[in-house]
Write an enzyme that holds these catalytic residues in place. Structure first.
Site, PDB file in Angstrom:
ATOM      1  N   GLY A   1       0.826  -1.209   0.000  1.00 44.01           N
ATOM      2  CA  GLY A   1       0.000   0.000   0.000  1.00 44.01           C
ATOM      3  C   GLY A   1       0.858   1.255   0.000  1.00 44.01           C
ATOM      4  O   GLY A   1       0.569   2.235  -0.699  1.00 44.01           O
TER       5      GLY A   1
ATOM      6  N   THR B   1      -7.140 -14.534  -7.534  1.00 44.47           N
ATOM      7  CA  THR B   1      -6.875 -13.528  -8.562  1.00 44.47           C
ATOM      8  C   THR B   1      -6.778 -12.169  -7.889  1.00 44.47           C
ATOM      9  O   THR B   1      -7.556 -11.852  -6.990  1.00 44.47           O
ATOM     10  CB  THR B   1      -7.982 -13.556  -9.634  1.00 44.47           C
ATOM     11  OG1 THR B   1      -7.805 -14.722 -10.444  1.00 44.47           O
ATOM     12  CG2 THR B   1      -7.915 -12.328 -10.540  1.00 44.47           C
ATOM     13  N   LEU B   2      -5.781 -11.394  -8.300  1.00 43.14           N
ATOM     14  CA  LEU B   2      -5.551 -10.063  -7.736  1.00 43.14           C
ATOM     15  C   LEU B   2      -5.936  -9.027  -8.784  1.00 43.14           C
ATOM     16  O   LEU B   2      -5.568  -9.177  -9.954  1.00 43.14           O
ATOM     17  CB  LEU B   2      -4.068  -9.904  -7.385  1.00 43.14           C
ATOM     18  CG  LEU B   2      -3.444 -11.028  -6.550  1.00 43.14           C
ATOM     19  CD1 LEU B   2      -1.919 -10.906  -6.541  1.00 43.14           C
ATOM     20  CD2 LEU B   2      -3.997 -10.978  -5.135  1.00 43.14           C
ATOM     21  N   GLU B   3      -6.660  -8.015  -8.382  1.00 39.43           N
ATOM     22  CA  GLU B   3      -7.016  -6.924  -9.306  1.00 39.43           C
ATOM     23  C   GLU B   3      -6.073  -5.776  -8.972  1.00 39.43           C
ATOM     24  O   GLU B   3      -6.319  -4.998  -8.043  1.00 39.43           O
ATOM     25  CB  GLU B   3      -8.478  -6.520  -9.115  1.00 39.43           C
ATOM     26  CG  GLU B   3      -9.475  -7.663  -9.344  1.00 39.43           C
ATOM     27  CD  GLU B   3      -9.987  -8.275  -8.044  1.00 39.43           C
ATOM     28  OE1 GLU B   3      -9.872  -7.637  -6.994  1.00 39.43           O
ATOM     29  OE2 GLU B   3     -10.504  -9.404  -8.095  1.00 39.43           O
TER      30      GLU B   3
ATOM     31  N   TYR C   1     -18.772 -23.026  -1.146  1.00 35.40           N
ATOM     32  CA  TYR C   1     -18.455 -22.461  -2.472  1.00 35.40           C
ATOM     33  C   TYR C   1     -18.048 -23.556  -3.457  1.00 35.40           C
ATOM     34  O   TYR C   1     -18.450 -23.533  -4.624  1.00 35.40           O
ATOM     35  CB  TYR C   1     -17.345 -21.414  -2.348  1.00 35.40           C
ATOM     36  CG  TYR C   1     -17.144 -20.611  -3.610  1.00 35.40           C
ATOM     37  CD1 TYR C   1     -18.039 -19.612  -3.977  1.00 35.40           C
ATOM     38  CD2 TYR C   1     -16.078 -20.875  -4.464  1.00 35.40           C
ATOM     39  CE1 TYR C   1     -17.872 -18.881  -5.145  1.00 35.40           C
ATOM     40  CE2 TYR C   1     -15.902 -20.147  -5.638  1.00 35.40           C
ATOM     41  CZ  TYR C   1     -16.804 -19.155  -5.969  1.00 35.40           C
ATOM     42  OH  TYR C   1     -16.637 -18.433  -7.144  1.00 35.40           O
TER      43      TYR C   1
HETATM   44  N1  LIG Z   1      -9.757 -10.607  -5.084  1.00 36.81           N
HETATM   45  C1  LIG Z   1     -10.333 -11.784  -5.024  1.00 36.81           C
HETATM   46  C2  LIG Z   1     -11.522 -11.958  -4.276  1.00 36.81           C
HETATM   47  C3  LIG Z   1     -12.112 -13.214  -4.271  1.00 36.81           C
HETATM   48  N2  LIG Z   1     -11.543 -14.231  -4.951  1.00 36.81           N
HETATM   49  C4  LIG Z   1     -12.157 -15.560  -4.950  1.00 36.81           C
HETATM   50  C5  LIG Z   1     -12.559 -16.021  -3.561  1.00 36.81           C
HETATM   51  C6  LIG Z   1     -14.046 -16.043  -3.584  1.00 36.81           C
HETATM   52  O1  LIG Z   1     -14.528 -17.157  -2.840  1.00 36.81           O
HETATM   53  C7  LIG Z   1     -14.375 -16.176  -5.065  1.00 36.81           C
HETATM   54  C8  LIG Z   1     -15.688 -15.544  -5.433  1.00 36.81           C
HETATM   55  O2  LIG Z   1     -15.691 -14.210  -4.975  1.00 36.81           O
HETATM   56  P1  LIG Z   1     -17.051 -13.368  -4.971  1.00 36.81           P
HETATM   57  O3  LIG Z   1     -18.125 -14.165  -4.303  1.00 36.81           O
HETATM   58  O4  LIG Z   1     -16.761 -12.003  -4.468  1.00 36.81           O
HETATM   59  O5  LIG Z   1     -17.300 -13.295  -6.550  1.00 36.81           O
HETATM   60  P2  LIG Z   1     -18.621 -13.330  -7.411  1.00 36.81           P
HETATM   61  O6  LIG Z   1     -19.826 -13.092  -6.545  1.00 36.81           O
HETATM   62  O7  LIG Z   1     -18.417 -12.437  -8.558  1.00 36.81           O
HETATM   63  O8  LIG Z   1     -18.588 -14.838  -7.934  1.00 36.81           O
HETATM   64  P3  LIG Z   1     -19.528 -16.086  -7.561  1.00 36.81           P
HETATM   65  O9  LIG Z   1     -20.826 -15.834  -8.261  1.00 36.81           O
HETATM   66  O10 LIG Z   1     -18.789 -17.292  -8.053  1.00 36.81           O
HETATM   67  O11 LIG Z   1     -19.675 -16.052  -6.038  1.00 36.81           O
HETATM   68  O12 LIG Z   1     -13.325 -15.508  -5.742  1.00 36.81           O
HETATM   69  C9  LIG Z   1     -10.367 -14.052  -5.662  1.00 36.81           C
HETATM   70  O13 LIG Z   1      -9.830 -14.990  -6.274  1.00 36.81           O
HETATM   71  N3  LIG Z   1      -9.796 -12.821  -5.695  1.00 36.81           N
END
Ligand SMILES: Nc1ccn([C@H]2C[C@H](O)[C@@H](COP(=O)(O)OP(=O)(O)OP(=O)(O)O)O2)c(=O)n1
Length: 178
Positions: A98, A120-122, A153
């Site tokens: 940070g 996954t990292l954004e 999950y």
């Molecule tokens: N920065 C991040 C945050 C989360 N995850 C992984 C861990 C979570 O268990 C999975 C799903 O995250 P979300 O529930 O926030 O995502 P969505 O709601 O978009 O997907 P889904 O419909 O599969 O729940 O992704 C990830 O790889 N990277």
């Protein structure tokens, strides 16, 4: 409640938390440090559409690092493959990343009970900054769940990010019906 270092180790012993590879020196007081995997990705198109499958191009981070530029979203991946069967894992940034102006997630840090994959990292940055494969990039913290889980999950039919991978995974928003 967040698990302490000792509790994280106990859960690892019981197999309800898996972190691969695991290094004892990466365990913090109440967190575990995760590291940047060697692949980064960017979207092929500059303009994204939340209804469409926006494709990515992935590439390897060179040995002498990769210079991140502001105003671009990079998808990264953790070196660590994790499984969390009884707790809620959260991906958090590290103060040291940070302080370099590097964000590692875009609003979504929460994981799900039953999530079994790399993360996954954004990634985005405030000013140009060089990053390296294997550098500490974030930390996982583990929350205690209140109540029983009906659907883990990894057993959810429509879970979007459950296919084990060592590469960043693009947004699967297009699979949502809206
Ligand atoms: N920065 C991040 C945050 C989360 N995850 C992984 C861990 C979570 O268990 C999975 C799903 O995250 P979300 O529930 O926030 O995502 P969505 O709601 O978009 O997907 P889904 O419909 O599969 O729940 O992704 C990830 O790889 N990277």
């Amino acid at each position: 409640m967040i698990l302490s270092d000792k509790r994280i180790l106990e859960e690892i012993d019981k197999g309800s938390i898996i972190i691969e590879p695991f290094r004892r020196d990466c365990l913090g007081t109440n967190s575990y440090d995760v590291h940047l995997g060697k692949y980064l990705a960017t979207y092929k198109d500059r303009v994204l559409d939340a209804k469409l499958h926006n494709e990515i191009t992935s590439f390897e981070i060179p040995k002498d690092g990769f210079l991140l530029q502001p105003n671009t979203l990079y998808l990264g991946v953790t070196v660590e493959y994790t499984e969390t069967h009884k707790h809620i894992p959260f991906l958090e940034g590290k103060s040291s990343t940070g302080r370099l102006g590097i964000d590692i997630h875009a609003t979504a840090g929460k994981g799900d009970v039953g999530f079994c994959n790399t993360w996954t990292l954004e990634i985005s940055c405030t000013q140009p900054v060089k990053i390296y494969a294997g550098m500490p990039i974030g930390q996982l913290i583990y929350f205690v769940v209140e109540g029983e889980i009906e659907t883990l999950y990894n057993t959810k039919a429509n879970a979007k990010y459950n296919n084990p991978t060592t590469r960043p995974v693009e947004s699967m928003m297009w699979k949502n019906k809206f």
